[in-house]
Design a protein around this motif. Structure first.
Motif, mmCIF file in Angstrom:
data_model
loop_
_atom_site.group_PDB
_atom_site.id
_atom_site.type_symbol
_atom_site.label_atom_id
_atom_site.label_comp_id
_atom_site.label_asym_id
_atom_site.label_seq_id
_atom_site.Cartn_x
_atom_site.Cartn_y
_atom_site.Cartn_z
ATOM 1 N N LEU A 60 0.805 -1.215 0.000
ATOM 2 C CA LEU A 60 0.000 0.000 0.000
ATOM 3 C C LEU A 60 0.838 1.266 0.000
ATOM 4 O O LEU A 60 0.302 2.357 -0.220
ATOM 5 C CB LEU A 60 -0.955 -0.007 1.194
ATOM 6 N N SER A 61 2.140 1.141 0.238
ATOM 7 C CA SER A 61 3.007 2.314 0.142
ATOM 8 C C SER A 61 3.345 2.643 -1.309
ATOM 9 O O SER A 61 3.876 3.705 -1.606
ATOM 10 C CB SER A 61 4.304 2.087 0.929
ATOM 11 N N ASP A 62 3.008 1.718 -2.196
ATOM 12 C CA ASP A 62 3.248 1.907 -3.632
ATOM 13 C C ASP A 62 1.923 2.297 -4.303
ATOM 14 O O ASP A 62 0.996 1.490 -4.365
ATOM 15 C CB ASP A 62 3.787 0.617 -4.243
ATOM 16 N N PRO A 63 1.804 3.527 -4.792
ATOM 17 C CA PRO A 63 0.538 3.959 -5.400
ATOM 18 C C PRO A 63 0.136 3.139 -6.623
ATOM 19 O O PRO A 63 -1.017 3.163 -7.032
ATOM 20 C CB PRO A 63 0.799 5.421 -5.772
ATOM 21 N N LEU A 94 -7.467 0.079 -7.595
ATOM 22 C CA LEU A 94 -8.880 -0.279 -7.678
ATOM 23 C C LEU A 94 -9.757 0.878 -7.197
ATOM 24 O O LEU A 94 -9.431 1.556 -6.226
ATOM 25 C CB LEU A 94 -9.168 -1.526 -6.843
ATOM 26 N N ILE A 95 -10.848 1.101 -7.881
ATOM 27 C CA ILE A 95 -11.745 2.197 -7.535
ATOM 28 C C ILE A 95 -12.376 1.972 -6.163
ATOM 29 O O ILE A 95 -12.460 2.884 -5.348
ATOM 30 C CB ILE A 95 -12.848 2.348 -8.600
ATOM 31 N N LYS A 113 -12.762 1.411 -2.550
ATOM 32 C CA LYS A 113 -11.853 1.587 -1.414
ATOM 33 C C LYS A 113 -11.853 0.398 -0.464
ATOM 34 O O LYS A 113 -10.942 0.232 0.337
ATOM 35 C CB LYS A 113 -12.232 2.851 -0.633
ATOM 36 N N ARG A 114 -12.882 -0.429 -0.547
ATOM 37 C CA ARG A 114 -12.944 -1.571 0.368
ATOM 38 C C ARG A 114 -11.763 -2.519 0.162
ATOM 39 O O ARG A 114 -11.307 -3.164 1.105
ATOM 40 C CB ARG A 114 -14.267 -2.319 0.181
ATOM 41 N N TYR A 115 -11.273 -2.594 -1.070
ATOM 42 C CA TYR A 115 -10.135 -3.482 -1.325
ATOM 43 C C TYR A 115 -8.869 -2.975 -0.640
ATOM 44 O O TYR A 115 -8.087 -3.757 -0.086
ATOM 45 C CB TYR A 115 -9.904 -3.624 -2.840
ATOM 46 N N ARG A 116 -8.705 -1.675 -0.670
ATOM 47 C CA ARG A 116 -7.544 -1.110 0.017
ATOM 48 C C ARG A 116 -7.674 -1.307 1.527
ATOM 49 O O ARG A 116 -6.713 -1.641 2.213
ATOM 50 C CB ARG A 116 -7.397 0.385 -0.300
ATOM 51 N N ASP A 117 -8.887 -1.100 2.059
ATOM 52 C CA ASP A 117 -9.117 -1.315 3.485
ATOM 53 C C ASP A 117 -8.851 -2.777 3.860
ATOM 54 O O ASP A 117 -8.306 -3.062 4.935
ATOM 55 C CB ASP A 117 -10.561 -0.950 3.853
ATOM 56 N N PHE A 118 -9.238 -3.680 2.967
ATOM 57 C CA PHE A 118 -9.024 -5.109 3.201
ATOM 58 C C PHE A 118 -7.526 -5.414 3.241
ATOM 59 O O PHE A 118 -7.037 -6.104 4.150
ATOM 60 C CB PHE A 118 -9.715 -5.899 2.088
ATOM 61 N N ALA A 119 -6.787 -4.883 2.287
ATOM 62 C CA ALA A 119 -5.338 -5.105 2.261
ATOM 63 C C ALA A 119 -4.670 -4.476 3.480
ATOM 64 O O ALA A 119 -3.726 -5.036 4.051
ATOM 65 C CB ALA A 119 -4.746 -4.521 0.981
ATOM 66 N N ALA A 120 -5.182 -3.303 3.895
ATOM 67 C CA ALA A 120 -4.592 -2.589 5.033
ATOM 68 C C ALA A 120 -4.855 -3.291 6.358
ATOM 69 O O ALA A 120 -4.228 -2.968 7.368
ATOM 70 C CB ALA A 120 -5.140 -1.167 5.098
ATOM 71 N N ALA A 121 -5.767 -4.258 6.365
ATOM 72 C CA ALA A 121 -6.100 -4.976 7.592
ATOM 73 C C ALA A 121 -5.092 -6.073 7.914
ATOM 74 O O ALA A 121 -5.168 -6.710 8.970
ATOM 75 C CB ALA A 121 -7.494 -5.585 7.478
ATOM 76 N N PHE A 122 -4.140 -6.289 6.995
ATOM 77 C CA PHE A 122 -3.143 -7.345 7.192
ATOM 78 C C PHE A 122 -1.758 -6.825 6.827
ATOM 79 O O PHE A 122 -1.621 -5.760 6.225
ATOM 80 C CB PHE A 122 -3.474 -8.567 6.324
ATOM 81 N N SER A 123 -0.759 -7.581 7.197
ATOM 82 C CA SER A 123 0.623 -7.196 6.901
ATOM 83 C C SER A 123 1.260 -8.149 5.903
ATOM 84 O O SER A 123 2.462 -8.415 5.948
ATOM 85 C CB SER A 123 1.434 -7.157 8.204
ATOM 86 N N LEU A 175 -13.338 -7.721 -11.759
ATOM 87 C CA LEU A 175 -12.096 -6.986 -11.964
ATOM 88 C C LEU A 175 -12.344 -5.758 -12.826
ATOM 89 O O LEU A 175 -11.853 -4.659 -12.545
ATOM 90 C CB LEU A 175 -11.046 -7.890 -12.622
ATOM 91 N N ALA A 176 -13.146 -5.924 -13.856
ATOM 92 C CA ALA A 176 -13.460 -4.799 -14.740
ATOM 93 C C ALA A 176 -14.236 -3.727 -13.987
ATOM 94 O O ALA A 176 -14.058 -2.528 -14.201
ATOM 95 C CB ALA A 176 -14.279 -5.294 -15.941
ATOM 96 N N MET A 177 -15.124 -4.175 -13.065
ATOM 97 C CA MET A 177 -15.905 -3.228 -12.289
ATOM 98 C C MET A 177 -15.036 -2.496 -11.269
ATOM 99 O O MET A 177 -15.258 -1.330 -10.955
ATOM 100 C CB MET A 177 -17.034 -3.961 -11.540
ATOM 101 N N ALA A 178 -14.052 -3.205 -10.751
ATOM 102 C CA ALA A 178 -13.290 -2.658 -9.630
ATOM 103 C C ALA A 178 -12.188 -1.699 -10.024
ATOM 104 O O ALA A 178 -11.857 -0.792 -9.282
ATOM 105 C CB ALA A 178 -12.681 -3.800 -8.822
ATOM 106 N N LYS A 179 -11.570 -1.928 -11.187
ATOM 107 C CA LYS A 179 -10.392 -1.144 -11.547
ATOM 108 C C LYS A 179 -10.699 -0.271 -12.742
ATOM 109 O O LYS A 179 -11.670 -0.517 -13.425
ATOM 110 C CB LYS A 179 -9.221 -2.077 -11.809
ATOM 111 N N MET A 180 -10.028 0.785 -13.034
ATOM 112 C CA MET A 180 -8.738 1.202 -12.534
ATOM 113 C C MET A 180 -8.862 2.683 -12.235
ATOM 114 O O MET A 180 -9.642 3.392 -12.827
ATOM 115 C CB MET A 180 -7.641 0.982 -13.587
ATOM 116 N N ARG A 181 -8.053 3.198 -11.326
ATOM 117 C CA ARG A 181 -7.990 4.629 -11.122
ATOM 118 C C ARG A 181 -6.645 4.971 -10.498
ATOM 119 O O ARG A 181 -5.954 4.118 -9.977
ATOM 120 C CB ARG A 181 -9.113 5.121 -10.219
ATOM 121 N N ALA A 182 -6.305 6.255 -10.531
ATOM 122 C CA ALA A 182 -5.020 6.682 -9.989
ATOM 123 C C ALA A 182 -5.127 6.852 -8.487
ATOM 124 O O ALA A 182 -6.204 6.893 -7.930
ATOM 125 C CB ALA A 182 -4.589 8.004 -10.623
ATOM 126 N N SER A 183 -3.964 6.981 -7.825
ATOM 127 C CA SER A 183 -3.916 7.238 -6.389
ATOM 128 C C SER A 183 -4.593 8.561 -6.074
ATOM 129 O O SER A 183 -4.535 9.489 -6.869
ATOM 130 C CB SER A 183 -2.460 7.292 -5.926
#
Length: 689
Positions: free
Chosen positions: A82-85, A92-93, A95-105, A679-687
């Motif tokens: 997540l430190s890499d934009p 992914l558009i 935000k839940r996916y980012r929150d999901f990834a941020a919940a783990f290391s 996947l098509a629904m979820a992506k893509m957008r910039a940071s």
């Protein structure tokens, strides 16, 4: 059916109790207990996904239950850095996916290093301060000596003052650990012009013998070296008696070693003798230790000479504090630290090891390595660990400056916040500052916000306790803004109570407050129960805040789903209430079908609005809704009361609500959508920044 307005209002007023009731339900409590008992056994994404109950617990917690089947896709999310934009989750558009990834290391946690950059900078700061302090101490000792020597009336008074005695010993090169005070006293009361005085009988009379001994030792060393070279040459000659020559070489090496040792010890003895002779001549004490009437302990010339000798004895102190020398050793330390891969590697690197000890005021020649190792292997979170038994703050500073575990291996840096948390709060701060900026002011505000973020990232490394943090209101306000809170409405006293709460206790102050963001703030810091920075234990792949957030999210999702089964409008309202604080622009509302449904219903706008150009929709959102209000729980509750009433009016005669289709995780029949479609629904957008 009970009205949406009544149901939502009741739950909103009693949210804590509602969540507690859900938590006590057998199926919910059973899954929560399983999660708590087994998440610590997870070491990889595959481990998580192989355990059906764990995997479905976490996907439900983050509203991604319907995506649980798409394991390849979800694995890429969890492994995102997540430190890499440009990492997968960040593109992914939703935000839940980012929150999901941020919940783990899984996506790369804090790197294990002997020192973080902040720790290295701190140690260099300590070293520079220590070198200056050493110089200041030398100057203070000289000032003290010159102020006090005129008041000395006897040798006993001189020797009973530790600072005066140490000054004299340093000036004349006397090792007080080898020579008792009585010997020094007898030297000071000796008359150098009297051949029968103590200093002449005990020391001066032996000087010629010492010089002869030194000359003999040097001759022996020269002779032994020559013979070793000769015997070594003979080894390669034809017919040489190799065994005999090797024996002779060993004999001469022993002789050389003995001669070298003798040279060193004899030089020390000669220097000590010279020092004692100079000492006897530098003072005017009578044989009984008193001073003749009207005389001072030293003449002006002897005082000046003593001061010069003292300064000469401290040449290493002055040299170490010189800007050039400091720059050299600091550069060497910076270069050496990245190569330190274990505690043993540190103690085996004289430059880095000596620098570290000097920085905290310790002399590496006086402190056993075994003591230093035990200190650096101590657990700073345990008040009974070895480092605290020494009752010396220098050792605590040393232990805090490095990252070694109980076995001397590298571990993660001791920091108030982990790097991922710092980056996350910094990003949220910039976004919060830009949220309501006009187009013409955005560039200026963004530049200042990023400057503030950089300052926060640098300053947070110096925070060692809750007290440190709360004493720095600038840092506190930064965190509050990043969480969408108004610093002017949050007192330091209130935050003190938040940080003093036991986050594992659902009845604690932080966990019973109506706004959960305060508990989230406390959980994002690595403070122990005493309010000090500590290495909090991981729960499998999760840090404390990740673990607590996942449990909280699961409860909230369970409550919302259960309410949605009875009344979809209540689920919509609860979802909006939970997500409101995360809205940064009108586009966040429009990108989320559930949020946009709440907005349209609350303001009685037609569903056809969704077919308009996105920029036009955004203008409508901004016309009807002051986005600043979404950070105020009271105003959000008022908005949702309006929504509930409008929802009831709009759906009075409907037996089925398509609202269920707005949520992933509901039984809406969307689970058959392919992974590629998602996947098509979820992506893509910039940071976002």
């Amino acid at each position: 059916m009970v009205s949406t307005y009544f149901s939502y209002s009741y739950i909103a007023r009693n949210l804590t109790q509602s969540l507690t009731r859900v938590a006590q339900q057998s199926d919910v409590s059973r899954e929560a207990a399983y999660y708590k008992a087994n998440i610590g056994k997870v070491h990889s994404v595959d481990d998580l996904m192989k355990d059906y109950r764990l995997y479905h617990y976490v996907t439900k917690a983050y509203g991604l239950e319907d995506m649980a089947y798409a394991k390849a896709f979800m694995k890429k999310v969890l492994q995102s850095d997540l430190s890499d934009p440009k990492s997968f989750a960040n593109t992914l558009i939703d935000k839940r996916y980012r929150d999901f990834a941020a919940a783990f290391s899984f996506g790369g946690g804090t790197t294990k290093v002997a020192q973080s950059e902040s720790q290295t900078d701190d140690m260099i700061g300590l070293y520079t301060a220590a070198m200056k302090s050493n110089v200041d101490s030398v100057a203070a000792d000289a000032k003290y000596y010159n102020a006090k020597i005129g008041t000395v009336t006897s040798v006993d008074r001189l020797l009973s003052d530790d600072r005066l005695r140490n000054y004299v010993a340093s000036a004349f090169g006397i090792d007080q650990s080898k020579w008792p005070r009585d010997t020094i006293k007898q030297v000071l009361t000796s008359d150098p012009s009297d051949p029968n005085s103590y200093v002449n009988v005990t020391f001066a009379s032996k000087l010629d013998g010492l010089k002869a001994q030194l000359a003999q030792a040097k001759s022996d060393a020269t002779d032994a070296s020559a013979k070793i070279a000769d015997y070594t040459t003979q080894l390669s000659q034809p017919g040489a008696d190799v065994n005999q020559l090797k024996v002779q070489i060993l004999v001469e090496r022993y002789r050389l070693q003995s001669a070298v040792t003798s040279i060193s010890s004899t030089n020390d003895a000669i220097a000590t003798t010279g020092g004692f002779m100079d000492l006897a001549g530098a003072f005017d004490f009578s044989p009984d230790g008193s001073l003749p009437p009207g005389m001072s302990a030293q003449t002006a010339a002897n005082l000046a000479s003593t001061n010069q000798k003292f300064n000469d004895s401290k040449s290493a102190v002055y040299a170490a504090a010189s800007p050039l020398q400091e720059a050299v050793v600091i550069g060497q330390f910076r270069k050496a630290i990245p190569s330190v891969t274990s505690l043993q590697a540190l103690v085996s690197a004289p430059g880095a090891y000596g620098f570290a000890l000097a920085a905290v005021g310790l002399d590496p020649t006086q402190v056993p390595q075994s003591t230093v190792k035990a200190v650096l292997e101590s657990d700073l979170s345990d008040p009974k660990s070895y480092v605290y038994t020494l009752k010396d703050d220098r050792y605590v500073k040393l232990a805090r400056a490095f990252n070694f575990d109980a076995k001397g291996n590298l571990t993660t840096p001791l920091a108030a916040q982990d790097a991922a948390e710092i980056l996350d709060i910094a990003k949220n701060y910039v976004i919060a500052k830009l949220k309501f900026a006009s187009p013409q002011d955005q560039a200026k505000i963004k530049a200042q916000a990023q400057k503030d973020a950089s300052s926060y990232q640098q300053a947070i490394g110096g925070i060692k306790s809750v007290s440190d943090l709360l004493a720095n209101r600038k840092l506190v306000d930064f965190v509050l803004v990043g969480k969408g809170l108004d610093p002017a409405k949050v007192s330091t006293a209130y935050l003190k109570k938040i940080f003093a709460s036991d986050l594992n206790d659902p009845k604690s102050f932080a966990n019973t407050e109506s706004d959960p963001r305060f508990a989230e703030i406390a959980a994002s810091f690595n403070f122990d129960k005493d309010g000090n920075v500590a290495r909090l234990p991981m729960v499998g792949p999760q840090k404390r805040d990740q673990f607590l957030a996942t449990q909280k999210n699961y409860l909230e999702q369970s409550l919302e789903q259960q309410q949605g089964d009875a009344n979809p409008g209540v689920r919509l309202a609860l979802y909006f209430q939970r997500m409101a604080g995360h809205v940064t622009s009108a586009y966040d509302i429009l990108a989320d079908k559930a949020l946009s449904e709440v907005f349209r219903t609350a303001f009685d706008l037609p569903d056809q609005m969704a077919s308009m150009q996105i920029d036009q929709q955004a203008k409508i959102v901004e016309k009807y809704l002051n986005l600043r209000d979404l950070g105020d729980p009271t105003k959000v509750a008022k908005l949702l009361s309006r929504f509930s009433a409008m929802y009831d009016a709009k759906n009075a005669s409907q037996t089925y609500s398509p609202v269920l289709d707005l949520f992933q995780g509901s039984n809406s029949g969307t689970s058959g959508i392919s992974e590629s479609t998602y996947l098509a629904m979820a992506k893509m957008r910039a940071s976002p920044w």
